[in-house]
Design an enzyme around this catalytic site. Structure first.
Site, mmCIF file in Angstrom:
data_model
loop_
_atom_site.group_PDB
_atom_site.id
_atom_site.type_symbol
_atom_site.label_atom_id
_atom_site.label_comp_id
_atom_site.label_asym_id
_atom_site.label_seq_id
_atom_site.Cartn_x
_atom_site.Cartn_y
_atom_site.Cartn_z
ATOM 1 N N LYS A 57 137.457 -38.415 65.195
ATOM 2 C CA LYS A 57 138.562 -37.503 64.904
ATOM 3 C C LYS A 57 138.121 -36.052 64.696
ATOM 4 C CE LYS A 57 142.331 -40.208 64.618
ATOM 5 N NZ LYS A 57 143.610 -39.950 65.318
ATOM 6 N N SER A 85 146.374 -41.509 58.016
ATOM 7 C CA SER A 85 145.973 -42.585 57.115
ATOM 8 C C SER A 85 144.543 -42.402 56.630
ATOM 9 C CB SER A 85 146.097 -43.942 57.824
ATOM 10 O OG SER A 85 145.196 -44.018 58.914
ATOM 11 N N GLU A 218 144.402 -53.013 70.859
ATOM 12 C CA GLU A 218 145.097 -52.732 69.611
ATOM 13 C C GLU A 218 145.290 -54.014 68.809
ATOM 14 O OE1 GLU A 218 148.921 -50.954 70.356
ATOM 15 O OE2 GLU A 218 149.423 -52.393 71.908
ATOM 16 N N GLY A 222 150.311 -55.040 65.787
ATOM 17 C CA GLY A 222 150.926 -53.748 66.122
ATOM 18 C C GLY A 222 150.723 -53.391 67.573
ATOM 19 N N ASP A 224 152.468 -51.916 69.926
ATOM 20 C CA ASP A 224 153.457 -51.002 70.498
ATOM 21 C C ASP A 224 152.994 -50.406 71.817
ATOM 22 O OD1 ASP A 224 152.537 -47.873 69.498
ATOM 23 O OD2 ASP A 224 151.685 -49.592 68.468
ATOM 24 N N SER A 321 135.071 -46.307 67.172
ATOM 25 C CA SER A 321 135.809 -45.099 66.809
ATOM 26 C C SER A 321 135.381 -44.507 65.480
ATOM 27 C CB SER A 321 137.312 -45.389 66.775
ATOM 28 O OG SER A 321 137.585 -46.419 65.831
#
Length: 338
Positions: A57, A85, A218, A222, A224, A321
């Site tokens: 990030k 988060s 994922e 979740g 999506d 990640s």
């Protein structure tokens, strides 16, 4: 559809790499004979758990803050606002406040991991809490922004041109490092939350190694992104309950969805139990602490190898990640059955 001017390109990724040179770490790509023997493939693991603040990030956050700091319209940057988060929260606080001296305000869920909360505050971020299960973070962000000085910009965790471009440098580094050794990836497994990492990486991969298939992973709770690509439209879900806190997003962004539709081969899901198995593998065999979200890529690769969808001898890339997890929680997860 996202506006064409808002969509990043490979040139934006290359520009981001230049901005990040000497600021972000060029993280290593590790291998494991044990892993290769277990899976019957050649696996190359890109270790963003060794990035500044412990996750990829930082790349996107610094790239975006730098863009506004040097914005051509001449407006002075007075502050940065975001919600997260944890990993993007830390990244914005480190990039803007700790590194560049720009005030940052971070909206974080009340159940954010303690380690990520503490680091965000230590980097100088002003934290505002909300309940992710009863409140909408976009609405909270609007209210908070109204209280901040004019000249404060909002930088979301993933649906942002320069955030995506910065994250794309992960893929650029990986592909270039492997190409220097005459290695071409057949598959690349990337975790998926809001899609910033996988969409940015896909811009680099499709430019530098177009035959590489990009597979998103994922949490089963979740999915999506999987539903969105299957239905051809962004699907919104309730906040998923999973140990992969970095992937507890409710939907993709219009920018990330647009790029993923064009560049991602498929999205698969894995269980929390599978994530714990990979946390144990990374700890025991590769001597690395990896947070649950960071294990999505390897769990996805192992799943497709087990199902026979990945051919023996394939060259497979895996993105870790991040490695930000409370040690007490880490110990409980790897020593118990979910």
């Amino acid at each position: 559809m996202a506006a064409a001017d808002d969509l990043p390109t490979y040139k934006d990724v290359a520009d981001a790499a230049a901005v990040l040179a000497g600021v972000a770490h060029h993280t290593p790509t590790e291998t494991s004979r044990t892993l290769d023997d277990q899976l019957g493939v050649s696996c190359f693991v890109k270790c963003e758990n060794m990035q500044r603040m412990g996750a990829f990030k930082f790349r996107g956050a610094y790239t975006a803050v730098n863009h506004y700091l040097n914005d051509a319209d001449g407006k002075e940057l007075k502050g940065v606002l975001t919600y997260s988060s944890g990993n993007h929260a830390q990244a914005i606080a480190l990039a803007s406040t700790k590194t560049l001296g720009i005030p940052s305000t971070i909206i974080m869920p009340t159940d954010a991991p303690t380690l990520k909360l503490k680091a965000t505050q230590e980097y100088g971020g002003n934290v505002v809490f909300y309940d992710r299960y009863t409140e909408k973070r976009d609405e909270v962000a609007q209210k908070v922004k109204a209280t901040l000085p004019e000249g404060t910009v909002f930088i979301p965790p993933y649906n942002h041109k320069y955030v995506i471009a910065g994250q794309g440098t992960v893929g650029k580094e990986l592909i270039e490092d492997l190409q220097s050794k005459s290695i071409a990836l057949d598959y690349l497994f990337v975790c998926v939350g809001g899609g910033g990492l996988i969409s940015g990486i896909s811009l680099a991969v499709k430019e530098l190694s177009p035959k590489t298939q990009i597979i998103g992973v994922e949490p089963e709770a979740g999915n999506d992104a999987q539903q969105s690509l299957e239905q051809g439209q962004i699907v919104h879900i309730e906040t998923p309950k999973t140990i992969a806190d970095g992937a507890q997003t409710q939907h993709l962004g219009d920018l990330t969805f647009d790029i993923m539709q064009r560049n991602v081969s498929k999205i698969i899901t894995v269980t929390d139990e599978q994530l714990v198995d990979e946390m144990k593998f990374f700890g025991e065999r590769m001597k690395m602490i990896v947070e649950p979200t960071g294990c999505l890529g390897l769990a996805g690769l192992r799943k497709l190898v087990s199902s026979g969808e990945i051919e023996k001898g394939a060259k497979c890339g895996v993105i870790i990640s991040g490695g930000n997890v409370d040690l007490e929680r880490y110990c409980k997860l790897i020593s118990s059955t979910i």
